[in-house]
Design a protein around this motif. Structure first.
Motif, PDB file in Angstrom:
ATOM      1  N   ARG A   1      -5.193  26.675   4.668  1.00  0.00           N
ATOM      2  CA  ARG A   1      -7.064  27.370   3.421  1.00  0.00           C
ATOM      3  C   ARG A   1      -6.855  25.735   2.807  1.00  0.00           C
ATOM      4  O   ARG A   1      -7.721  25.267   2.125  1.00  0.00           O
ATOM      5  N   ILE A   2      -6.002  25.358   2.476  1.00  0.00           N
ATOM      6  CA  ILE A   2      -5.543  24.127   1.277  1.00  0.00           C
ATOM      7  C   ILE A   2      -5.156  23.391   1.175  1.00  0.00           C
ATOM      8  O   ILE A   2      -6.294  22.289   1.296  1.00  0.00           O
ATOM      9  N   VAL A   3      -4.535  22.819   2.780  1.00  0.00           N
ATOM     10  CA  VAL A   3      -4.366  21.437   3.080  1.00  0.00           C
ATOM     11  C   VAL A   3      -5.738  20.611   3.575  1.00  0.00           C
ATOM     12  O   VAL A   3      -6.360  19.611   3.037  1.00  0.00           O
ATOM     13  N   PRO A   4      -7.212  21.146   3.550  1.00  0.00           N
ATOM     14  CA  PRO A   4      -7.871  20.271   3.972  1.00  0.00           C
ATOM     15  C   PRO A   4      -8.445  19.098   2.483  1.00  0.00           C
ATOM     16  O   PRO A   4      -9.225  19.033   2.716  1.00  0.00           O
ATOM     17  N   LYS A   5      -8.772  20.483   1.150  1.00  0.00           N
ATOM     18  CA  LYS A   5      -9.415  20.160   0.580  1.00  0.00           C
ATOM     19  C   LYS A   5      -8.391  18.991  -0.996  1.00  0.00           C
ATOM     20  O   LYS A   5      -8.827  18.465  -0.958  1.00  0.00           O
ATOM     21  N   VAL A   6      -6.859  19.107  -0.014  1.00  0.00           N
ATOM     22  CA  VAL A   6      -5.630  18.511  -0.579  1.00  0.00           C
ATOM     23  C   VAL A   6      -6.189  16.753   0.010  1.00  0.00           C
ATOM     24  O   VAL A   6      -6.291  15.939  -0.719  1.00  0.00           O
ATOM     25  N   LYS A   7      -6.420  16.941   1.511  1.00  0.00           N
ATOM     26  CA  LYS A   7      -6.864  15.490   2.023  1.00  0.00           C
ATOM     27  C   LYS A   7      -7.573  15.481   1.476  1.00  0.00           C
ATOM     28  O   LYS A   7      -8.001  13.918   1.477  1.00  0.00           O
ATOM     29  N   VAL A   8      -8.637  15.873   0.843  1.00  0.00           N
ATOM     30  CA  VAL A   8     -10.287  15.072   0.316  1.00  0.00           C
ATOM     31  C   VAL A   8     -10.027  14.291  -1.034  1.00  0.00           C
ATOM     32  O   VAL A   8     -10.010  13.604  -1.240  1.00  0.00           O
ATOM     33  N   LYS A   9      -9.030  15.140  -1.549  1.00  0.00           N
ATOM     34  CA  LYS A   9      -8.784  14.911  -2.998  1.00  0.00           C
ATOM     35  C   LYS A   9      -8.599  13.738  -3.100  1.00  0.00           C
ATOM     36  O   LYS A   9      -8.350  12.740  -3.714  1.00  0.00           O
ATOM     37  N   LEU A  10      -6.950  13.722  -1.840  1.00  0.00           N
ATOM     38  CA  LEU A  10      -5.921  12.549  -1.926  1.00  0.00           C
ATOM     39  C   LEU A  10      -7.057  11.155  -1.075  1.00  0.00           C
ATOM     40  O   LEU A  10      -5.494  10.359  -0.850  1.00  0.00           O
ATOM     41  N   GLY A  11      -7.891  11.595  -0.492  1.00  0.00           N
ATOM     42  CA  GLY A  11      -8.518  10.427   0.606  1.00  0.00           C
ATOM     43  C   GLY A  11      -7.711   9.982   1.495  1.00  0.00           C
ATOM     44  O   GLY A  11      -7.671   9.334   1.807  1.00  0.00           O
TER      45      GLY A  11
ATOM     46  N   LEU B   1       3.541  23.176   2.191  1.00  0.00           N
ATOM     47  CA  LEU B   1       2.264  22.202   1.194  1.00  0.00           C
ATOM     48  C   LEU B   1       2.692  20.889   1.647  1.00  0.00           C
ATOM     49  O   LEU B   1       1.661  19.783   2.035  1.00  0.00           O
ATOM     50  N   LYS B   2       3.370  20.007   1.336  1.00  0.00           N
ATOM     51  CA  LYS B   2       4.497  18.684   1.500  1.00  0.00           C
ATOM     52  C   LYS B   2       4.985  18.830   2.530  1.00  0.00           C
ATOM     53  O   LYS B   2       3.879  17.691   2.949  1.00  0.00           O
ATOM     54  N   ASP B   3       5.128  19.497   3.560  1.00  0.00           N
ATOM     55  CA  ASP B   3       5.149  19.114   4.340  1.00  0.00           C
ATOM     56  C   ASP B   3       4.068  19.096   5.811  1.00  0.00           C
ATOM     57  O   ASP B   3       4.286  18.025   6.272  1.00  0.00           O
ATOM     58  N   SER B   4       2.824  20.018   5.481  1.00  0.00           N
ATOM     59  CA  SER B   4       1.427  19.102   5.790  1.00  0.00           C
ATOM     60  C   SER B   4       1.161  18.466   5.553  1.00  0.00           C
ATOM     61  O   SER B   4       1.046  16.995   6.288  1.00  0.00           O
ATOM     62  N   ILE B   5       0.498  18.073   4.296  1.00  0.00           N
ATOM     63  CA  ILE B   5       0.058  17.031   3.464  1.00  0.00           C
ATOM     64  C   ILE B   5       0.814  15.323   4.044  1.00  0.00           C
ATOM     65  O   ILE B   5       0.826  14.263   4.527  1.00  0.00           O
ATOM     66  N   LYS B   6       2.702  15.359   4.241  1.00  0.00           N
ATOM     67  CA  LYS B   6       3.252  14.814   5.019  1.00  0.00           C
ATOM     68  C   LYS B   6       3.294  13.977   5.661  1.00  0.00           C
ATOM     69  O   LYS B   6       2.689  12.395   6.641  1.00  0.00           O
ATOM     70  N   LYS B   7       2.468  14.538   7.189  1.00  0.00           N
ATOM     71  CA  LYS B   7       1.623  14.000   8.969  1.00  0.00           C
ATOM     72  C   LYS B   7       0.390  13.307   8.429  1.00  0.00           C
ATOM     73  O   LYS B   7       0.364  12.761   9.382  1.00  0.00           O
TER      74      LYS B   7
ATOM     75  N   THR C   1       0.557  -0.942   0.022  1.00  0.00           N
ATOM     76  CA  THR C   1       0.277  -0.237   0.412  1.00  0.00           C
ATOM     77  C   THR C   1       0.511   1.272   0.176  1.00  0.00           C
ATOM     78  O   THR C   1       0.499   2.280  -0.057  1.00  0.00           O
ATOM     79  N   ILE C   2       1.510   1.272  -0.397  1.00  0.00           N
ATOM     80  CA  ILE C   2       3.055   2.454  -0.354  1.00  0.00           C
ATOM     81  C   ILE C   2       2.693   3.308  -1.340  1.00  0.00           C
ATOM     82  O   ILE C   2       2.163   2.769  -2.143  1.00  0.00           O
ATOM     83  N   LYS C   3       3.031   4.489  -1.768  1.00  0.00           N
ATOM     84  CA  LYS C   3       1.665   5.069  -2.340  1.00  0.00           C
ATOM     85  C   LYS C   3       3.006   6.131  -2.529  1.00  0.00           C
ATOM     86  O   LYS C   3       3.624   7.291  -1.560  1.00  0.00           O
ATOM     87  N   ASN C   4       3.377   6.850  -3.766  1.00  0.00           N
ATOM     88  CA  ASN C   4       4.071   7.936  -3.842  1.00  0.00           C
ATOM     89  C   ASN C   4       3.298   9.116  -4.980  1.00  0.00           C
ATOM     90  O   ASN C   4       3.209   9.435  -5.761  1.00  0.00           O
ATOM     91  N   TYR C   5       3.235  10.453  -4.057  1.00  0.00           N
ATOM     92  CA  TYR C   5       2.231  11.235  -4.356  1.00  0.00           C
ATOM     93  C   TYR C   5       3.257  12.431  -5.149  1.00  0.00           C
ATOM     94  O   TYR C   5       4.089  12.509  -5.260  1.00  0.00           O
ATOM     95  N   LYS C   6       2.182  12.545  -6.403  1.00  0.00           N
ATOM     96  CA  LYS C   6       3.145  13.354  -7.311  1.00  0.00           C
ATOM     97  C   LYS C   6       2.065  14.874  -7.492  1.00  0.00           C
ATOM     98  O   LYS C   6       1.503  14.937  -7.569  1.00  0.00           O
TER      99      LYS C   6
END
Length: 234
Positions: free
Chosen positions: A223-233, A61-67, A32-37
């Motif tokens: 403001r951007i992170v919540p939308k990214v999390k939804v989009k990336l599941g 944004l990258k740092d926030s999502i990696k968490k 289940t390893i994922k490599n997001y681009k």
């Protein structure tokens, strides 16, 4: 002897089951390893003029999502952005690169230099939708994985000095972009109001007196992170 053999078997069975379960667990993790681009398109506001390389908003944004990712997942950034670029410059830069169409996320923040360089507004009306459609192509044709970010208002910086004409023109660009995104069900994140605090809160402006600071970019990202999390599941 039979008695001893039975004891050995009874001891070995749990060990074998345990090893099998451990291997299965390991296989599950690695499968289940994922490599997001992530593709970040824009101008100085995406490039991060006058802030450090890791301070610009795509990196934050990258740092926030990696968490929110698993330890073995990765999140890579492709940046196509330079200070001074108009919509035309960005289109030419994209055309000069052989970009793949397998990105998981694209952000687009463009237009301030069209306003600053007094380009005809009709040029933005023509080229902004073209850039949006190109961006959608880079995320496998899935417009849900595109985020358009509003244009900051540099009137609220020492350089802009409260010039209301700048704000009026920035509003026109942002209104067009937001209306286009709403009509086409594309995510639009408004961060302009954050930058309009620049004269009251100098810490939101970089040392050059014109561009957003690291702190301002962190507020964009919030403001951007919540939308990214939804989009990336996530």
């Amino acid at each position: 002897m039979t008695f001893l053999k039975n004891i050995v078997i009874l001891i070995l069975i749990p060990l074998l089951v345990s090893c099998s379960a451990e291997n299965k667990s390991t296989d599950t993790v690695y499968s289940t390893i994922k490599n997001y681009k992530y593709l970040a398109l824009g101008d100085s506001y995406t490039y991060g003029q006058s802030v450090c390389e890791t301070c610009r908003f795509p990196e934050q944004l990258k740092d926030s999502i990696k968490k929110s990712l698993n330890p073995n997942d990765s999140f890579s950034i492709k940046l196509i952005a330079t200070t001074g670029w108009t919509t035309t410059n960005l289109k030419l830069a994209i055309a000069a690169q052989n970009l793949a169409s397998d990105y998981d996320l694209v952000t687009l923040l463009i237009g301030v230099n069209n306003q600053y360089q007094h380009k005809p507004f009709s040029l933005y009306e023509q080229e902004f939708p073209e850039l949006v459609n190109q961006a959608i192509g880079f995320v496998k044709g899935n417009k849900n994985n595109l985020i358009v970010v509003s244009i900051p208002d540099y009137a609220y910086t020492p350089y802009g000095n409260g010039n209301s004409t700048i704000s009026t023109e920035i509003d026109a660009y942002n209104t067009f972009a937001e209306n286009y995104c709403n009509a086409n069900n594309i995510a639009f994140v408004n961060i302009t109001d954050i930058t309009r605090l620049g004269l009251l809160q100098p810490e939101l402006v970089a040392n050059d007196g014109l561009h957003p600071s690291t702190i301002a970019y962190s507020k964009f990202v919030a403001r951007i992170v919540p939308k990214v999390k939804v989009k990336l599941g996530l």
